[in-house]
Design a protein around this motif. Sequence first.
Motif, PDB file in Angstrom:
ATOM      1  N   ALA A  32      55.207  26.311  44.435  1.00  0.00           N
ATOM      2  CA  ALA A  32      54.977  26.707  43.036  1.00  0.00           C
ATOM      3  C   ALA A  32      54.833  25.474  42.178  1.00  0.00           C
ATOM      4  CB  ALA A  32      56.150  27.551  42.535  1.00  0.00           C
ATOM      5  N   GLY A  33      53.824  25.476  41.347  1.00  0.00           N
ATOM      6  CA  GLY A  33      53.614  24.377  40.427  1.00  0.00           C
ATOM      7  C   GLY A  33      52.684  23.320  40.969  1.00  0.00           C
ATOM      8  N   SER A  34      52.408  23.299  42.254  1.00  0.00           N
ATOM      9  CA  SER A  34      51.472  22.328  42.788  1.00  0.00           C
ATOM     10  C   SER A  34      50.066  22.894  42.701  1.00  0.00           C
ATOM     11  CB  SER A  34      51.832  22.017  44.249  1.00  0.00           C
ATOM     12  OG  SER A  34      51.706  23.175  45.028  1.00  0.00           O
ATOM     13  N   ALA A  35      49.085  22.086  43.058  1.00  0.00           N
ATOM     14  CA  ALA A  35      47.722  22.607  43.124  1.00  0.00           C
ATOM     15  C   ALA A  35      47.697  23.763  44.101  1.00  0.00           C
ATOM     16  CB  ALA A  35      46.770  21.499  43.557  1.00  0.00           C
ATOM     17  N   ALA A  36      46.780  24.678  43.927  1.00  0.00           N
ATOM     18  CA  ALA A  36      46.818  25.911  44.699  1.00  0.00           C
ATOM     19  C   ALA A  36      45.601  26.054  45.596  1.00  0.00           C
ATOM     20  CB  ALA A  36      46.928  27.097  43.764  1.00  0.00           C
ATOM     21  N   PRO A  37      45.537  25.299  46.686  1.00  0.00           N
ATOM     22  CA  PRO A  37      44.420  25.460  47.602  1.00  0.00           C
ATOM     23  C   PRO A  37      44.572  26.728  48.422  1.00  0.00           C
ATOM     24  CG  PRO A  37      46.016  23.960  48.525  1.00  0.00           C
ATOM     25  CD  PRO A  37      46.517  24.315  47.159  1.00  0.00           C
ATOM     26  N   ALA A  38      43.519  27.090  49.121  1.00  0.00           N
ATOM     27  CA  ALA A  38      43.616  28.238  50.015  1.00  0.00           C
ATOM     28  C   ALA A  38      44.669  27.956  51.067  1.00  0.00           C
ATOM     29  CB  ALA A  38      42.260  28.495  50.678  1.00  0.00           C
ATOM     30  N   LEU A 381      36.845  47.086  32.193  1.00  0.00           N
ATOM     31  CA  LEU A 381      38.173  47.531  32.615  1.00  0.00           C
ATOM     32  C   LEU A 381      38.962  46.436  33.330  1.00  0.00           C
ATOM     33  CD1 LEU A 381      37.226  51.035  34.051  1.00  0.00           C
ATOM     34  CD2 LEU A 381      38.376  50.561  31.869  1.00  0.00           C
ATOM     35  N   LEU A 382      38.267  45.567  34.057  1.00  0.00           N
ATOM     36  CA  LEU A 382      38.982  44.586  34.870  1.00  0.00           C
ATOM     37  C   LEU A 382      38.106  43.359  35.108  1.00  0.00           C
ATOM     38  CD1 LEU A 382      37.537  44.901  37.881  1.00  0.00           C
ATOM     39  CD2 LEU A 382      39.013  46.901  38.011  1.00  0.00           C
ATOM     40  N   ARG A 383      38.771  42.287  35.504  1.00  0.00           N
ATOM     41  CA  ARG A 383      38.075  41.073  35.946  1.00  0.00           C
ATOM     42  C   ARG A 383      38.562  40.744  37.346  1.00  0.00           C
ATOM     43  NH1 ARG A 383      33.586  39.814  33.856  1.00  0.00           N
ATOM     44  NH2 ARG A 383      33.904  37.596  34.334  1.00  0.00           N
ATOM     45  N   ALA A 384      37.635  40.218  38.171  1.00  0.00           N
ATOM     46  CA  ALA A 384      37.960  39.928  39.568  1.00  0.00           C
ATOM     47  C   ALA A 384      37.879  38.435  39.830  1.00  0.00           C
ATOM     48  CB  ALA A 384      36.996  40.678  40.490  1.00  0.00           C
ATOM     49  N   SER A 385      38.637  37.980  40.832  1.00  0.00           N
ATOM     50  CA  SER A 385      38.624  36.557  41.200  1.00  0.00           C
ATOM     51  C   SER A 385      38.966  36.414  42.670  1.00  0.00           C
ATOM     52  CB  SER A 385      39.648  35.786  40.361  1.00  0.00           C
ATOM     53  OG  SER A 385      39.700  34.425  40.747  1.00  0.00           O
ATOM     54  N   THR A 386      38.344  35.439  43.322  1.00  0.00           N
ATOM     55  CA  THR A 386      38.731  35.126  44.692  1.00  0.00           C
ATOM     56  C   THR A 386      40.102  34.454  44.686  1.00  0.00           C
ATOM     57  OG1 THR A 386      37.562  33.017  44.569  1.00  0.00           O
ATOM     58  CG2 THR A 386      36.364  34.895  45.488  1.00  0.00           C
ATOM     59  N   TYR A 387      40.670  34.295  45.859  1.00  0.00           N
ATOM     60  CA  TYR A 387      42.044  33.820  45.969  1.00  0.00           C
ATOM     61  C   TYR A 387      42.139  32.315  45.738  1.00  0.00           C
ATOM     62  CZ  TYR A 387      46.752  33.133  47.762  1.00  0.00           C
ATOM     63  OH  TYR A 387      48.073  32.795  47.899  1.00  0.00           O
ATOM     64  N   ARG A 388      42.715  31.915  44.621  1.00  0.00           N
ATOM     65  CA  ARG A 388      43.074  30.532  44.311  1.00  0.00           C
ATOM     66  C   ARG A 388      41.943  29.540  44.567  1.00  0.00           C
ATOM     67  NH1 ARG A 388      49.533  30.241  45.948  1.00  0.00           N
ATOM     68  NH2 ARG A 388      50.065  32.162  44.834  1.00  0.00           N
ATOM     69  N   GLY A 389      40.742  29.910  44.111  1.00  0.00           N
ATOM     70  CA  GLY A 389      39.619  29.005  44.228  1.00  0.00           C
ATOM     71  C   GLY A 389      38.928  29.014  45.570  1.00  0.00           C
ATOM     72  N   ASP A 390      39.355  29.860  46.476  1.00  0.00           N
ATOM     73  CA  ASP A 390      38.689  29.941  47.780  1.00  0.00           C
ATOM     74  C   ASP A 390      37.243  30.400  47.590  1.00  0.00           C
ATOM     75  OD1 ASP A 390      39.668  30.122  50.901  1.00  0.00           O
ATOM     76  OD2 ASP A 390      37.959  31.445  50.478  1.00  0.00           O
ATOM     77  N   GLN A 391      36.363  29.961  48.488  1.00  0.00           N
ATOM     78  CA  GLN A 391      34.960  30.347  48.406  1.00  0.00           C
ATOM     79  C   GLN A 391      34.763  31.846  48.615  1.00  0.00           C
ATOM     80  OE1 GLN A 391      32.247  28.337  47.618  1.00  0.00           O
ATOM     81  NE2 GLN A 391      33.941  26.980  47.022  1.00  0.00           N
ATOM     82  N   ALA A 511      41.991  32.015  36.263  1.00  0.00           N
ATOM     83  CA  ALA A 511      41.999  33.079  37.265  1.00  0.00           C
ATOM     84  C   ALA A 511      42.427  32.582  38.640  1.00  0.00           C
ATOM     85  CB  ALA A 511      40.621  33.731  37.341  1.00  0.00           C
ATOM     86  N   ARG A 512      42.076  31.338  38.979  1.00  0.00           N
ATOM     87  CA  ARG A 512      42.392  30.836  40.328  1.00  0.00           C
ATOM     88  C   ARG A 512      43.896  30.681  40.541  1.00  0.00           C
ATOM     89  NH1 ARG A 512      43.397  25.451  41.020  1.00  0.00           N
ATOM     90  NH2 ARG A 512      42.426  25.484  43.075  1.00  0.00           N
ATOM     91  N   SER A 513      44.665  30.602  39.450  1.00  0.00           N
ATOM     92  CA  SER A 513      46.121  30.468  39.577  1.00  0.00           C
ATOM     93  C   SER A 513      46.840  31.709  39.075  1.00  0.00           C
ATOM     94  CB  SER A 513      46.603  29.252  38.782  1.00  0.00           C
ATOM     95  OG  SER A 513      46.015  28.066  39.256  1.00  0.00           O
ATOM     96  N   ALA A 514      46.087  32.786  38.839  1.00  0.00           N
ATOM     97  CA  ALA A 514      46.664  33.967  38.202  1.00  0.00           C
ATOM     98  C   ALA A 514      46.663  35.174  39.119  1.00  0.00           C
ATOM     99  CB  ALA A 514      45.917  34.287  36.910  1.00  0.00           C
ATOM    100  N   ASP A 515      46.754  34.964  40.431  1.00  0.00           N
ATOM    101  CA  ASP A 515      46.840  36.081  41.351  1.00  0.00           C
ATOM    102  C   ASP A 515      48.252  36.665  41.317  1.00  0.00           C
ATOM    103  OD1 ASP A 515      48.424  34.779  43.856  1.00  0.00           O
ATOM    104  OD2 ASP A 515      47.054  33.324  42.937  1.00  0.00           O
ATOM    105  N   PRO A 516      48.445  37.885  41.772  1.00  0.00           N
ATOM    106  CA  PRO A 516      49.769  38.516  41.684  1.00  0.00           C
ATOM    107  C   PRO A 516      50.882  37.723  42.357  1.00  0.00           C
ATOM    108  CG  PRO A 516      48.104  40.154  42.203  1.00  0.00           C
ATOM    109  CD  PRO A 516      47.421  38.827  42.286  1.00  0.00           C
TER     110      PRO A 516
END
Length: 818
Positions: A32-38, A381-391, A511-516
């Motif tokens: 937590a708190g570090s960069a969030a790679p896949a 209604l919603l916005r979508a994003s891939t997981y933490r910047g993953d392609q 969004a890349r750091s805002a996954d559940p």
Amino acid sequence: MRSSLTGVGRARAVAAFVLPVVLALGASPVLAGSAAPALSGEEVVPDRQPSTAQDGVALLRVVVPDQAAVDRLNALGVDLAEYRRAVDDGIEVHAVLSPGEARELRGKGFDVRDAVPNQAGFAANQAERRIAMSAAATAAQRNDTLTPLRAEWFTSTDDRRFLSVEVKSSATDAETVLTATWDSGPGTPPGSGGTATLSRFTDAGQYMYHRFDYPLPVTQAPARVTVRSSRGGSVTVPVTKWLGERRTPPGRHYVSDFVDHYMDPTEVTRRITGLAAEFPRITQVVDLPYRTNGYRRAAQAQFGTAPASTFHVTSTAYGSQGGNDVSLALVRPEAASAALKVSVTGKDVVVGLATDASGAITSTARQVVEALNADPAASALLRASTYRGDQGDGLVAAAPATRLTDGLKAPQSVSREPFQMKALRIGAKRDGSRVGVFLYCQEHAREWVTPLVCVETAERLLRNYAHDPRTRKIIDDLDIFVLPTANPDGAHYSFYDYNMQRKNMTNHCPARSADPASRNSWGVDLNRNFSVGSLFDGYSGASSDCTSAVFAGPAELSEPEDRNQVWLTRKYPNIRFAMNTHSYGGYFMWPPGSYKEAGRETLPRVDLGTENYFWEASRHILSAVQERRGTAIWPGRTGPVPDVLYSAAGNSADEHWYNRGIIGWDFEVGADLYDAATGRFQPVGFQPPFTEGHEEAMEFSGGQIAILEVARAYANDRRRPDSELKVTGRDDSSATFTFTTDEPANVYYTLDGSRPTLNSRKLVSSGVREGAQRITVNRTTEVHWFSVDVAGNVERGYRPGGTDRNYRRERVEVRGNR
């Protein structure tokens, strides 16, 4: 430290909630708190879970070799408690870590140990060996000079005695070893009380001084202590008593003890508004102008099992405002060679996945995200994003209709709307003519004891006003503002969702750091978001990473909670004193609170008179804390923030002092508890069992009352200070002198025979935790001076801006030049 802890020190946990995701969870999290790679694992997992959950977070001990390693932890965004102490093998800090985060830190080379409530013992003391080796290596080197800083004994808890010593060596290298010996009281032989090695205290790579890691238990109160250096230096000083000054006992009918459970911000606010209604003649509620974001979140759902095939969706409306009604389904068409398409019916969104000629799904996570965000009805209604910047190149799988959820578990009695922060104003005359005092608590959400301190103080003041003369004088002579919860949204979240929440609930993450899975890492550290000595000014102790425990926010004063504090102190400029109550560790601190790591450049230190005023007031305030059950706040945990803890860029005490001249302190309630069976002090944590939390609230409410007594004495101070010039050294070519005052005061002086003014030289400190400077002259000099106390009283009634000549004067002789 002992291997187990009694119930007194055991951290209380709360029922909390982890946002469910569509897939099964488990495998390696991102720190937590570090960069969030896949992630490198095969599954996506939540980074942090409540301490009550299986394999949840815990408050763990981490031992690092030096301050640089602490800084590295901060840079990694590790959720550090506001607690540190020197240990034999470095510096012990406490970190809130999930099992995965602990594994990752160990993988980075950090020594992560056990949980705070169950600490293992230290290794046997190796001091004698270090002394012998160091002495042999340095015997040929010249002696050093030792400057004594503090030598005090005190009692704590069950009248057990302890010794605290601080000494500075002119030899700043790590090989210099200082050893203290002390007697057993007046008239006893030197060394009869005991001997121990002092530890070298460094901060930001700089040597500060030597001290005991923590106070040493002693059988008798020592009268004198001798400190010797491995380089040959030696100094002997008297040992004075710390705390325990005699205070006027409360009246026979004085009542206290008004809290019987931990309270969430809704309860706390209801409590102070009830007090205002009950005591309308001497109170009023001040509605602070900036409403918080509120105890609310957007609703979310996550789909996928591996990072490349995982994506999440977030509602455009807060969950409580309709986001929880949105659903998303991923459907595999019956037909082959189907195109990817999105359809919306009401708040139900359906993604028809693409298939190839054989009917196999060909849609990737990125393609689904792009399709959802491009569809007008869906994107409303919603916005979508891939997981933490993953392609997002992995194929997605069909999934049944899944309703989005904000995951919040507080009862409906806790509003999801922006919170109206309220301060309780107490005073018989509330027109700005009285000296104001601002008491505020719970800037950090997980510090559950602190709002109880503020509530208890308000209750004591109001319920004793009618029959206790001392309380009546306080309310008649002061204008008191009590803000019991400075972080209501985060505190609600700590109570009902994630007990280790430190920050507020405002999510500034992209969004890349805002996954559940990151939901327990969002928010701003409100005590890093102020405008003085901030991260944005280049000061240390805060982070620009939105998931860091010390995230400073997107800009100074970005958060309404902090703007409310600034508004209050500007709206009521009569506020001259403040107290920010935190937990835990038993600290009592004041500005400056931050420094720039390069060169350890602190904010401007308070002048010598104000510094002495802080120290003198501390004895009164901390003696009041001690009255409850004997708890002593150690001398080594008393002083300016960076001298006893660390740099805290953008903190509120600095905001109020440097921008508005408010004399402010910081409490860290919850002093370590001494275990006589093991001879070790044990930390208590953020949420001790209520039996311990109750005692902390009682004793530190006594400290807040004492702060009001200090403020009242200031308001009524008409006494002029008195000063003396004291020659401390003389030879044929020079003389050295300093000034002493009979109360904390600043001394202004001239050496050229001119009339002293407020623009003249001012006596300063010799250094960190040292006394007044020594002034050296190389010829006979007539010194002119005057002193001014903190309340503005001038010695002899002298008018620095006038023409009178009733300043102090004395001739300092130099033997060879008269």
